[in-house]
Design a protein around this motif. Structure first.
Motif, mmCIF file in Angstrom:
data_model
loop_
_atom_site.group_PDB
_atom_site.id
_atom_site.type_symbol
_atom_site.label_atom_id
_atom_site.label_comp_id
_atom_site.label_asym_id
_atom_site.label_seq_id
_atom_site.Cartn_x
_atom_site.Cartn_y
_atom_site.Cartn_z
ATOM 1 N N ALA A 110 0.836 -1.202 0.000
ATOM 2 C CA ALA A 110 0.000 0.000 0.000
ATOM 3 C C ALA A 110 0.872 1.254 0.000
ATOM 4 C CB ALA A 110 -0.923 -0.011 1.216
ATOM 5 N N ILE A 111 1.964 1.219 0.763
ATOM 6 C CA ILE A 111 2.888 2.365 0.800
ATOM 7 C C ILE A 111 3.501 2.593 -0.580
ATOM 8 C CG2 ILE A 111 5.157 3.096 1.665
ATOM 9 C CD1 ILE A 111 4.321 1.860 4.381
ATOM 10 N N LYS A 112 3.951 1.512 -1.221
ATOM 11 C CA LYS A 112 4.551 1.635 -2.551
ATOM 12 C C LYS A 112 3.551 2.223 -3.548
ATOM 13 C CE LYS A 112 6.859 -1.047 -6.176
ATOM 14 N NZ LYS A 112 6.008 -0.496 -7.246
ATOM 15 N N GLU A 113 2.323 1.722 -3.500
ATOM 16 C CA GLU A 113 1.281 2.200 -4.415
ATOM 17 C C GLU A 113 0.967 3.666 -4.157
ATOM 18 O OE1 GLU A 113 -1.011 1.857 -7.643
ATOM 19 O OE2 GLU A 113 0.066 0.136 -6.795
ATOM 20 N N LEU A 114 0.927 4.042 -2.887
ATOM 21 C CA LEU A 114 0.603 5.424 -2.530
ATOM 22 C C LEU A 114 1.743 6.369 -2.908
ATOM 23 C CD1 LEU A 114 -1.763 6.901 -1.388
ATOM 24 C CD2 LEU A 114 -0.947 6.435 0.919
ATOM 25 N N CYS A 115 2.967 5.903 -2.784
ATOM 26 C CA CYS A 115 4.115 6.725 -3.212
ATOM 27 C C CYS A 115 4.065 6.966 -4.719
ATOM 28 C CB CYS A 115 5.428 6.037 -2.831
ATOM 29 S SG CYS A 115 5.815 6.098 -1.068
ATOM 30 N N ASP A 116 3.730 5.923 -5.475
ATOM 31 C CA ASP A 116 3.593 6.078 -6.932
ATOM 32 C C ASP A 116 2.466 7.038 -7.265
ATOM 33 O OD1 ASP A 116 5.648 4.298 -7.332
ATOM 34 O OD2 ASP A 116 4.349 2.556 -7.655
ATOM 35 N N TYR A 117 1.388 6.951 -6.500
ATOM 36 C CA TYR A 117 0.242 7.843 -6.713
ATOM 37 C C TYR A 117 0.632 9.302 -6.474
ATOM 38 C CZ TYR A 117 -4.131 10.243 -5.606
ATOM 39 O OH TYR A 117 -5.159 11.162 -5.544
ATOM 40 N N LEU A 118 1.392 9.544 -5.398
ATOM 41 C CA LEU A 118 1.759 10.916 -5.037
ATOM 42 C C LEU A 118 2.785 11.531 -5.988
ATOM 43 C CD1 LEU A 118 1.729 10.609 -1.158
ATOM 44 C CD2 LEU A 118 0.369 12.210 -2.511
ATOM 45 N N LYS A 119 3.477 10.698 -6.744
ATOM 46 C CA LYS A 119 4.370 11.237 -7.774
ATOM 47 C C LYS A 119 3.576 11.920 -8.879
ATOM 48 C CE LYS A 119 8.052 7.820 -7.073
ATOM 49 N NZ LYS A 119 8.735 6.631 -7.643
ATOM 50 N N LYS A 120 2.327 11.465 -9.068
ATOM 51 C CA LYS A 120 1.469 12.033 -10.117
ATOM 52 C C LYS A 120 0.486 13.054 -9.556
ATOM 53 C CE LYS A 120 1.650 7.916 -13.091
ATOM 54 N NZ LYS A 120 2.646 7.159 -12.313
ATOM 55 N N PHE A 121 0.097 12.867 -8.288
ATOM 56 C CA PHE A 121 -0.909 13.749 -7.671
ATOM 57 C C PHE A 121 -0.336 14.305 -6.360
ATOM 58 C CE2 PHE A 121 -3.028 10.361 -10.032
ATOM 59 C CZ PHE A 121 -3.856 11.062 -10.885
ATOM 60 N N MET A 122 0.665 15.159 -6.492
ATOM 61 C CA MET A 122 1.417 15.626 -5.323
ATOM 62 C C MET A 122 0.617 16.530 -4.394
ATOM 63 S SD MET A 122 5.141 16.367 -7.051
ATOM 64 C CE MET A 122 5.907 16.717 -5.479
ATOM 65 N N SER A 123 -0.457 17.126 -4.888
ATOM 66 C CA SER A 123 -1.222 18.071 -4.064
ATOM 67 C C SER A 123 -2.385 17.410 -3.320
ATOM 68 C CB SER A 123 -1.769 19.205 -4.943
ATOM 69 O OG SER A 123 -2.635 18.697 -5.939
ATOM 70 N N ASP A 124 -2.473 16.083 -3.372
ATOM 71 C CA ASP A 124 -3.561 15.373 -2.695
ATOM 72 C C ASP A 124 -3.234 15.265 -1.197
ATOM 73 O OD1 ASP A 124 -5.435 13.562 -1.669
ATOM 74 O OD2 ASP A 124 -5.587 12.492 -3.575
ATOM 75 N N GLN A 125 -3.851 16.131 -0.411
ATOM 76 C CA GLN A 125 -3.526 16.184 1.012
ATOM 77 C C GLN A 125 -4.012 14.955 1.768
ATOM 78 O OE1 GLN A 125 -4.327 20.073 2.838
ATOM 79 N NE2 GLN A 125 -4.455 20.952 0.788
ATOM 80 N N GLU A 126 -5.148 14.403 1.362
ATOM 81 C CA GLU A 126 -5.647 13.187 2.014
ATOM 82 C C GLU A 126 -4.672 12.039 1.823
ATOM 83 O OE1 GLU A 126 -9.516 12.351 0.528
ATOM 84 O OE2 GLU A 126 -10.491 13.935 1.682
ATOM 85 N N ALA A 127 -4.064 11.976 0.647
ATOM 86 C CA ALA A 127 -3.100 10.907 0.365
ATOM 87 C C ALA A 127 -1.863 11.044 1.254
ATOM 88 C CB ALA A 127 -2.702 10.937 -1.109
#
Length: 297
Positions: A138-155
């Protein structure tokens, strides 16, 4: 809330559903009851609004564990919007509710391949991995997600929580620092970052934690958690090998924090209302005598 179904027409229920959607209220139990009692048989009268209602009923059905109702909604939507990625997301949510996690992940992967900018399926993947106890994935997936959506504060909040579960306090602190860039005047973020630094331990982290606790108190002078955190940090610094100047400064801040805590607790007693925060902190500290503590310092 209970309704007298005999007094409600299908248009009244439609207006109620519309009001709840506009106000972002789930009202899941009411939605299911009103749907089955009144609106299900009149769904064709809703016109184009029926798709929004079906989505609303689908979410309510999942909330209430009414899988059969959720399946009917998805089947209806799928028949009208074949190939819709939005409907595919609902299908994945249904599979998730049925605990068919592998099938749900396959559907989500398919959505992501077709639309890489779609954030929702990526977040659902994280939720599934977390539900299965696969925090590392889940951490790996979320890190990949935040590389594309860096302004998602909930993430960033969620990633911080996952790191804390894994004992990765340094990385959790980094997540809160990212959030602080988005909300520098949020006292709760300052407080949370201070708590992480305090948990990490060591004189350097205590000093950093003290600065964030101080900022939290500056932004909200009635934040008891921040005040107690400030007091504890100062206590560690006073008993450390820090310079005399730093120890004296910490003592002054400690005395000020205790005086402020005493002021808030006394005010609460006069009002006759005891804050849950005060009760929790008294339990944690064994109902310490603030005046004695101040004298001892």
């Amino acid at each position: 809330m209970s309704y007298n179904y005999d007094d409600l027409s299908w248009s009244d229920v439609r207006d109620l559903f519309r009001k709840w959607r506009d106000e972002n209220e789930r009202k899941s139990d009411d939605v299911i009851q009103l749907w089955e009692a009144i609106l299900a048989e009149k769904v064709q009268k809703l016109g184009n609004e029926r798709h929004l209602v079906l989505e609303q009923v689908f979410i309510a059905a999942l909330d209430c564990g009414r899988i059969e109702v959720a399946e009917d909604c998805v089947c209806t939507l799928q028949a009208e919007f074949q190939g819709s990625l939005r409907v595919q997301k609902y299908k994945a949510m249904l599979l998730e509710a049925l605990e068919r996690y592998d099938d749900a992940l396959d559907v989500l992967e398919n959505i992501i391949k077709k639309d890489e900018t779609n954030a929702a399926p990526r977040k659902r993947k994280v939720a599934i991995l977390k539900a299965r106890g696969k925090n590392a994935e889940a951490i790996k997936e979320l890190c990949d997600y935040l590389k594309k959506f860096m302004s998602d504060q909930e993430a960033w909040h969620e990633l911080c929580n996952l790191y804390l579960c894994e004992g990765e306090y340094q990385k959790a602190a980094f997540c809160m620092e990212e959030l602080l860039l988005h909300n520098p005047h949020n006292h709760l973020i300052n407080q949370r970052l201070a708590e992480i630094r305090y948990t990490m331990g060591g004189i350097e982290n205590y000093e950093i934690a003290r600065s964030y606790y101080s900022q939290a108190v500056k932004l909200n002078s009635n934040n008891l958690r921040a005040l107690y955190g400030l007091y504890l940090c100062c206590g560690h610094i006073m008993n450390s090998k820090a310079t005399i100047t730093k120890r004296k400064e910490a003592q002054r801040m400690s005395e000020w924090a205790l005086a402020k805590i005493s002021e808030i607790t006394e005010s609460s007693k006069k009002d006759g209302k005891k804050s849950p925060n005060i009760t929790a902190l008294e339990n944690a500290f064994g109902s310490i005598d603030l005046n004695k503590a101040a004298t001892a310092n």
